[in-house]
Design an enzyme around this catalytic site. Structure first.
Site, PDB file in Angstrom:
ATOM      1  N   GLN A 170     -25.129   4.741  19.337  1.00  0.00           N
ATOM      2  CA  GLN A 170     -24.900   4.198  18.088  1.00  0.00           C
ATOM      3  C   GLN A 170     -23.373   4.542  17.809  1.00  0.00           C
ATOM      4  O   GLN A 170     -22.969   5.630  17.711  1.00  0.00           O
ATOM      5  CB  GLN A 170     -25.584   4.368  16.991  1.00  0.00           C
ATOM      6  CG  GLN A 170     -25.175   3.655  15.646  1.00  0.00           C
ATOM      7  CD  GLN A 170     -25.250   2.086  15.952  1.00  0.00           C
ATOM      8  OE1 GLN A 170     -26.640   1.714  16.393  1.00  0.00           O
ATOM      9  NE2 GLN A 170     -24.582   1.428  15.156  1.00  0.00           N
ATOM     10  N   ASP A 209     -26.455  -1.784  26.159  1.00  0.00           N
ATOM     11  CA  ASP A 209     -25.239  -2.299  25.310  1.00  0.00           C
ATOM     12  C   ASP A 209     -24.163  -2.904  26.148  1.00  0.00           C
ATOM     13  O   ASP A 209     -23.210  -3.391  25.794  1.00  0.00           O
ATOM     14  CB  ASP A 209     -24.553  -1.113  24.561  1.00  0.00           C
ATOM     15  CG  ASP A 209     -24.815  -0.873  23.238  1.00  0.00           C
ATOM     16  OD1 ASP A 209     -25.118  -2.085  22.488  1.00  0.00           O
ATOM     17  OD2 ASP A 209     -24.820  -0.022  22.490  1.00  0.00           O
ATOM     18  N   LYS A 235     -32.889  -1.720  14.281  1.00  0.00           N
ATOM     19  CA  LYS A 235     -33.117  -1.931  15.503  1.00  0.00           C
ATOM     20  C   LYS A 235     -34.403  -1.261  16.047  1.00  0.00           C
ATOM     21  O   LYS A 235     -35.476  -1.806  16.763  1.00  0.00           O
ATOM     22  CB  LYS A 235     -32.137  -1.077  16.545  1.00  0.00           C
ATOM     23  CG  LYS A 235     -30.933  -1.757  16.494  1.00  0.00           C
ATOM     24  CD  LYS A 235     -29.547  -0.945  17.178  1.00  0.00           C
ATOM     25  CE  LYS A 235     -28.189  -1.608  17.017  1.00  0.00           C
ATOM     26  NZ  LYS A 235     -27.047  -0.916  17.137  1.00  0.00           N
TER      27      LYS A 235
END
Ligand code: NDP
Length: 312
Positions: A98, A121, A54
């Site tokens: 994460q 997200d 990422k």
């Protein structure tokens, strides 16, 4: 018999990343650099690999990124302070926590602490609600990737029967909602669904987000259907490998070398029945980071626009 179309996630992801890079370059010219903060707690090897890629993609696209790596022992309260600080920072447009987090921290509370405007997200209840009511929202990356694959491959969604197998908050439910927003007739299935094959055989678009290797067999697929395989399952058992990949020379060579291979939730034998399908690897999974970059850009633009209105 017609040969099924392979929906190339890697090519589509490159296309999206190139579009994001172009827009970011335009923002950069105006002195605006979108910024993404990634919080990675502890040292889970798989998470480290995801996070590194990422951060690397951010660099390639001109997006500023910051990796924050608290020790495994961090408490919920300490994490909340960290998130509060990132929410307030002007140079950060997106915050990604994460997952999975260690069991002792309150994941739900932390996800809800992220400002909805920076929730790249798409897990915050505000964004979930916005998505459901058809308002502009930061949508979860994997389901958003599914829609991009379908649209960019010219596969019609409106009026089609879409069946989603799996009802998780991060894949199944948002995928169903996005297909509904695109005017498909949607059915969501799960472990309590009665006579699943009967339902899946009705699908023009079948999305498998189950987490079980090769679960969807050819008999469960309507001939000509589009198959979207979200599953990422690693198999190491030789007999299982044989069952799915016997005669696939390339896979056999890799399996012999590595002792494992990745398979989706759809039995590869079902691809021959389909009209189009996403391979694993190289399908849906390839889109997830591209959609994260797109969400970071969207968040950066929305925040700047809101600031301009507030300052006017
Ligand atoms: P979850 O485990 O959260 O959800 C799995 C879903 O499958 C549940 O809704 C469950 O039903 C359903 N299910 C399980 N067994 C059956 C069955 N026998 N019949 C019908 N339904 C069943 O998984 P996720 O949604 O997080 O992930 C699904 C897959 O997608 C995994 O392989 C994961 O690795 C992969 N994934 C891939 C991503 C990517 O970038 N490509 C991103 C995220 C996930 P119930 O609710 O009743 O238990």
């Amino acid at each position: 018999m017609q040969v099924a179309q392979v929906l190339d996630g890697i090519a589509i992801a490159s296309e999206i990343k190139a579009e994001v890079a172009l827009e970011v370059a335009r923002l950069n010219e105006r002195g605006v650099v979108p910024g993404l903060a990634v919080i990675l707690v502890g040292d889970v090897a798989a998470s480290q690999i995801y996070v590194r890629s990422k951060v690397k993609t951010c660099g390639e696209l001109g997006i500023f990124s910051e990796m924050i790596t608290p020790a495994e022992a961090i408490t919920t309260e300490e994490m909340l302070k960290l998130i509060e600080n990132l929410n307030a920072r002007e140079d950060i447009d997106g915050i990604l926590i994460q997952l999975p987090l260690p069991a002792h921290v309150d994941t739900k509370r932390l996800l809800e602490a992220v400002s909805p405007e920076k929730d790249v997200d798409g897990f915050h209840p505000v964004n979930v609600g916005r998505l459901q009511s058809g308002q502009p929202a930061l949508a979860p990356c994997t389901p958003a990737g599914i829609i991009e694959i379908l649209k960019r491959s010219g596969i019609a969604i409106a009026g089609k029967n879409a069946v989603v197998v799996g009802r998780s908050d991060i894949v199944g439910k948002p995928a169903a909602m996005m297909l509904l927003n695109a005017s498909a007739t949607v059915t969501v299935c799960h472990s309590r669904t009665v006579d699943l094959p009967k339902v899946t055989r009705e699908a023009d678009i079948l999305v498998a987000a189950i987490g079980r290797p090769g679960f969807i067999t050819p008999e469960m697929v309507k001939p000509g259907a589009t198959l979207i395989d979200v599953g990422i399952n690693r198999i190491t058992d030789a007999a299982e490998f044989e069952r799915f990949f016997s005669g696939d020379a390339k896979r056999e060579e890799l399996f012999a070398k590595r002792g494992s291979t990745v398979i989706g939730d759809i039995d590869p034998a079902a691809f021959a029945v389909s009209g189009a399908y996403t391979p694993v690897p190289g399908g849906v999974g390839a889109l997830t980071i591209a959609m994260l970059m797109k969400n970071t850009l969207t968040a950066a633009k929305a925040r700047r626009a809101a600031a301009a209105v507030a300052g006017a």
